[in-house]
Enzyme design. Structure first.
Site, PDB file in Angstrom:
ATOM      1  N   HIS A   1      10.723  -1.009  -4.525  1.00 52.73           N
ATOM      2  CA  HIS A   1      11.575   0.111  -4.128  1.00 52.73           C
ATOM      3  C   HIS A   1      12.299  -0.187  -2.827  1.00 52.73           C
ATOM      4  O   HIS A   1      11.893  -1.026  -2.029  1.00 52.73           O
ATOM      5  CB  HIS A   1      10.765   1.408  -4.012  1.00 52.73           C
ATOM      6  CG  HIS A   1       9.743   1.387  -2.915  1.00 52.73           C
ATOM      7  ND1 HIS A   1      10.073   1.560  -1.593  1.00 52.73           N
ATOM      8  CD2 HIS A   1       8.405   1.230  -2.965  1.00 52.73           C
ATOM      9  CE1 HIS A   1       8.979   1.506  -0.860  1.00 52.73           C
ATOM     10  NE2 HIS A   1       7.945   1.293  -1.673  1.00 52.73           N
TER      11      HIS A   1
ATOM     12  N   ARG B   1      10.554   7.148  -5.286  1.00 54.87           N
ATOM     13  CA  ARG B   1      11.314   6.117  -4.584  1.00 54.87           C
ATOM     14  C   ARG B   1      11.617   4.940  -5.511  1.00 54.87           C
ATOM     15  O   ARG B   1      12.693   4.341  -5.424  1.00 54.87           O
ATOM     16  CB  ARG B   1      10.596   5.669  -3.314  1.00 54.87           C
ATOM     17  CG  ARG B   1       9.215   5.087  -3.524  1.00 54.87           C
ATOM     18  CD  ARG B   1       8.491   4.867  -2.197  1.00 54.87           C
ATOM     19  NE  ARG B   1       7.103   4.527  -2.382  1.00 54.87           N
ATOM     20  CZ  ARG B   1       6.117   5.400  -2.482  1.00 54.87           C
ATOM     21  NH1 ARG B   1       6.363   6.698  -2.400  1.00 54.87           N
ATOM     22  NH2 ARG B   1       4.867   4.998  -2.642  1.00 54.87           N
TER      23      ARG B   1
ATOM     24  N   GLU C   1       2.285   2.239  -7.063  1.00 54.61           N
ATOM     25  CA  GLU C   1       1.817   1.680  -5.808  1.00 54.61           C
ATOM     26  C   GLU C   1       0.327   1.945  -5.615  1.00 54.61           C
ATOM     27  O   GLU C   1      -0.241   2.877  -6.167  1.00 54.61           O
ATOM     28  CB  GLU C   1       2.622   2.277  -4.646  1.00 54.61           C
ATOM     29  CG  GLU C   1       4.058   1.796  -4.597  1.00 54.61           C
ATOM     30  CD  GLU C   1       5.000   2.464  -5.606  1.00 54.61           C
ATOM     31  OE1 GLU C   1       4.535   3.117  -6.564  1.00 54.61           O
ATOM     32  OE2 GLU C   1       6.213   2.324  -5.452  1.00 54.61           O
ATOM     33  N   TRP C   2      -0.277   1.124  -4.816  1.00 54.09           N
ATOM     34  CA  TRP C   2      -1.698   1.210  -4.476  1.00 54.09           C
ATOM     35  C   TRP C   2      -2.002   2.579  -3.860  1.00 54.09           C
ATOM     36  O   TRP C   2      -1.190   3.106  -3.102  1.00 54.09           O
ATOM     37  CB  TRP C   2      -1.973   0.108  -3.459  1.00 54.09           C
ATOM     38  CG  TRP C   2      -3.405  -0.134  -3.106  1.00 54.09           C
ATOM     39  CD1 TRP C   2      -4.177   0.636  -2.311  1.00 54.09           C
ATOM     40  CD2 TRP C   2      -4.209  -1.233  -3.508  1.00 54.09           C
ATOM     41  NE1 TRP C   2      -5.414   0.089  -2.195  1.00 54.09           N
ATOM     42  CE2 TRP C   2      -5.467  -1.061  -2.919  1.00 54.09           C
ATOM     43  CE3 TRP C   2      -3.979  -2.342  -4.308  1.00 54.09           C
ATOM     44  CZ2 TRP C   2      -6.504  -1.966  -3.100  1.00 54.09           C
ATOM     45  CZ3 TRP C   2      -5.006  -3.244  -4.487  1.00 54.09           C
ATOM     46  CH2 TRP C   2      -6.254  -3.048  -3.889  1.00 54.09           C
TER      47      TRP C   2
ATOM     48  N   TYR D   1      -3.758   4.199  -1.075  1.00 58.61           N
ATOM     49  CA  TYR D   1      -4.358   3.794   0.205  1.00 58.61           C
ATOM     50  C   TYR D   1      -5.402   4.774   0.721  1.00 58.61           C
ATOM     51  O   TYR D   1      -6.041   4.517   1.745  1.00 58.61           O
ATOM     52  CB  TYR D   1      -3.266   3.590   1.262  1.00 58.61           C
ATOM     53  CG  TYR D   1      -2.473   2.339   1.037  1.00 58.61           C
ATOM     54  CD1 TYR D   1      -2.954   1.102   1.433  1.00 58.61           C
ATOM     55  CD2 TYR D   1      -1.239   2.388   0.401  1.00 58.61           C
ATOM     56  CE1 TYR D   1      -2.230  -0.062   1.212  1.00 58.61           C
ATOM     57  CE2 TYR D   1      -0.502   1.228   0.182  1.00 58.61           C
ATOM     58  CZ  TYR D   1      -1.008   0.011   0.582  1.00 58.61           C
ATOM     59  OH  TYR D   1      -0.290  -1.128   0.366  1.00 58.61           O
TER      60      TYR D   1
END
Length: 153
Positions: free
Chosen positions: A11, A67, A110-111, A113
């Site tokens: 992204h 995103r 995405e990971w 976190y």
């Protein structure tokens, strides 16, 4: 027949990526500069005489993060069908350049976190040092309250 290829596109720039903050589940928009740079990337890489030839695309996977979806839109591949995250009434434009189907796939998101979401690596290292823990290695230590390597598909 040509050799199949895979393209992985990250992204565009967000406020958090500008200052190194880990962004996983938080939905952040692209910055104006991020949008500008993705448009330029699309112009440079996408076209009949470019690296990514839309008519040769077979399938497209996109992260569920907004995103990533906005980044994909800005590449302007010319998809025939409406994008899965858009109202089916929206038209992609008259410049149809690919018949490839677009699929939102959670496995490429995405990971997560967890407790480290929004923190920089330096802040995480400081916290771990204060807590008497060894330096952070995401592949070994994962993210408390988030994901660990064993959670990956």
């Amino acid at each position: 027949m040509s050799t199949p290829r895979v393209f992985i596109i990250r992204h565009g720039e967000t406020e958090w990526s500008l200052n190194g903050r880990h962004t996983g589940t938080t939905e952040l928009p692209l910055t104006a500069n991020g949008e500008k740079r993705i448009r330029a990337t699309g112009q440079a890489l996408v076209g009949d005489d470019r690296l990514i030839v839309p008519s040769q695309l077979a399938h497209i996977y996109v992260s569920p993060r907004k995103r990533a979806q906005r980044t994909f839109e800005l590449l302007n591949l010319g998809c025939r069908d409406s994008l899965p995250w858009q109202d089916s009434q929206q038209v992609q434009g008259l410049d149809i350049r690919t018949e490839a189907k677009v699929q939102v796939d959670d496995d490429i998101r995405e990971w997560d976190y967890g407790d480290y979401e929004g923190l920089t690596s330096a802040t995480i290292r400081e916290q771990r040092t204060t807590n008497g823990e060894e330096p952070w290695d995401i592949w070994r230590d994962g993210c408390p309250g988030g994901e660990y390597v064993v959670h990956m598909p």
